[in-house]
Motif scaffolding. Structure first.
Motif, PDB file in Angstrom:
ATOM      1  N   UNK A   1      37.643  46.947  37.432  1.00 49.66           N
ATOM      2  CA  UNK A   1      38.321  46.175  36.182  1.00 49.66           C
ATOM      3  C   UNK A   1      38.412  44.620  36.402  1.00 49.66           C
ATOM      4  N   UNK A   2      37.365  44.249  37.085  1.00 43.06           N
ATOM      5  CA  UNK A   2      37.147  42.838  37.393  1.00 43.06           C
ATOM      6  C   UNK A   2      37.802  42.416  38.833  1.00 43.06           C
ATOM      7  N   UNK A   3      38.642  43.147  39.313  1.00 37.54           N
ATOM      8  CA  UNK A   3      39.390  42.981  40.592  1.00 37.54           C
ATOM      9  C   UNK A   3      38.925  43.406  41.784  1.00 37.54           C
ATOM     10  N   UNK A   4      38.968  42.574  42.972  1.00 40.34           N
ATOM     11  CA  UNK A   4      38.398  42.909  44.197  1.00 40.34           C
ATOM     12  C   UNK A   4      39.571  42.825  45.144  1.00 40.34           C
ATOM     13  N   UNK A   5      40.678  42.310  44.910  1.00 42.34           N
ATOM     14  CA  UNK A   5      41.659  42.128  45.876  1.00 42.34           C
ATOM     15  C   UNK A   5      43.027  41.703  45.590  1.00 42.34           C
ATOM     16  N   UNK A   6      43.723  41.532  46.485  1.00 38.83           N
ATOM     17  CA  UNK A   6      45.237  41.060  46.261  1.00 38.83           C
ATOM     18  C   UNK A   6      45.774  40.469  47.404  1.00 38.83           C
TER      19      UNK A   6
END
Length: 252
Positions: free
Chosen positions: A136-141
């Motif tokens: 969903x467009x996210x690779x990390x936080x």
């Protein structure tokens, strides 16, 4: 980000806020890499959490130690999805007592651990995150622990307060740097929490501190910090901001 099967790196995982967050993330299905100086506490926690936990004794102020830790995490789990920087020290000391200045090394050590060490872990984790497959467009936080001291400036805490202000100052520019990789960056500024540091407070001091807290008028529970960490990871719309978690306490 859903945590099941994700890999979280937590510094300061041996005690306090870092430990509580590690337990919460592991319960949500994350594989957790536990980084701390205290090897015995790390090993005990890793044993408690099971095979999806890795204990790595790490000195965040030592670049070689950090590099070896990240290499160990990638070697074991293959990727990094979440980075929580909770390691820190709060060495007190007024800038002068009127006769002698605060030793520069005392100030430098706090900055090296709380700010430079944090940045080192963050830069290596975010580089690893850039290679992740996006969901969903996210690779990390990235979640960095600041403190309410960053803008309240308690007496005798020039080193600590400035290091934590630096953590806040990193948040927006780093979030801008890494947005193109699908990585978010958030800081948490906790107030007074019931950790091992607070356990040494005399009853009178603890009572005086609790009177400064608006509602609830008590020290925070580490689990409340951990709940916020989990929410930040799961809520994609948290980015480039510092969240105060302090029940309204204001100190001087």
């Amino acid at each position: 980000m859903e945590l099941l099967g994700r890999v979280a790196v937590i510094t300061g995982a041996g005690s306090g806020l870092g430990r509580a967050a590690a337990i919460r993330l592991a319960k949500q299905g994350a594989q957790v890499a536990l980084l701390d100086m205290d090897e015995s506490r790390l090993t005990a926690l890793a044993d408690e959490l099971g095979e999806d936990a890795l204990a790595v004794q790490t000195n965040v102020a030592d670049p070689d130690s950090v590099a070896a830790a990240i290499e160990a995490v990638l070697g074991r789990f293959g990727q990094i999805d979440v980075c929580l920087n909770a390691a820190g020290v709060a060495t007190p000391g007024a800038i002068t007592n009127g006769q002698e200045s605060l030793p520069l090394e005392t100030f430098r050590k706090v900055i090296e651990i709380n700010l430079i060490g944090l940045f080192d872990v963050m830069r290596q984790c975010v580089t690893a995150m850039a290679s992740n497959e996006p969901v969903d467009g996210e690779r990390g936080v990235i979640i960095n622990v600041s403190s309410g001291a960053w803008d309240q400036g308690q007496r005798g805490q020039a080193a600590y307060a400035s290091s934590k202000a630096g953590v806040v100052g990193l948040t927006l520019p780093v979030a801008r740097d890494v947005a193109k990789f699908g990585v978010r960056v958030v800081a948490i500024a906790p107030g007074l929490f019931d950790t091992s540091m607070a356990s040494f407070l005399p009853d009178k001091v603890r009572a005086r501190l609790e009177k400064m807290i608006l509602q609830p008028s008590r020290l925070g529970h580490p689990e409340e910090f951990a709940a916020l960490v989990l929410h930040i990871v799961e809520n994609q719309y948290f980015n480039a901001t510092t969240i105060s978690l302090d029940a309204g306490v204001r100190m001087s």
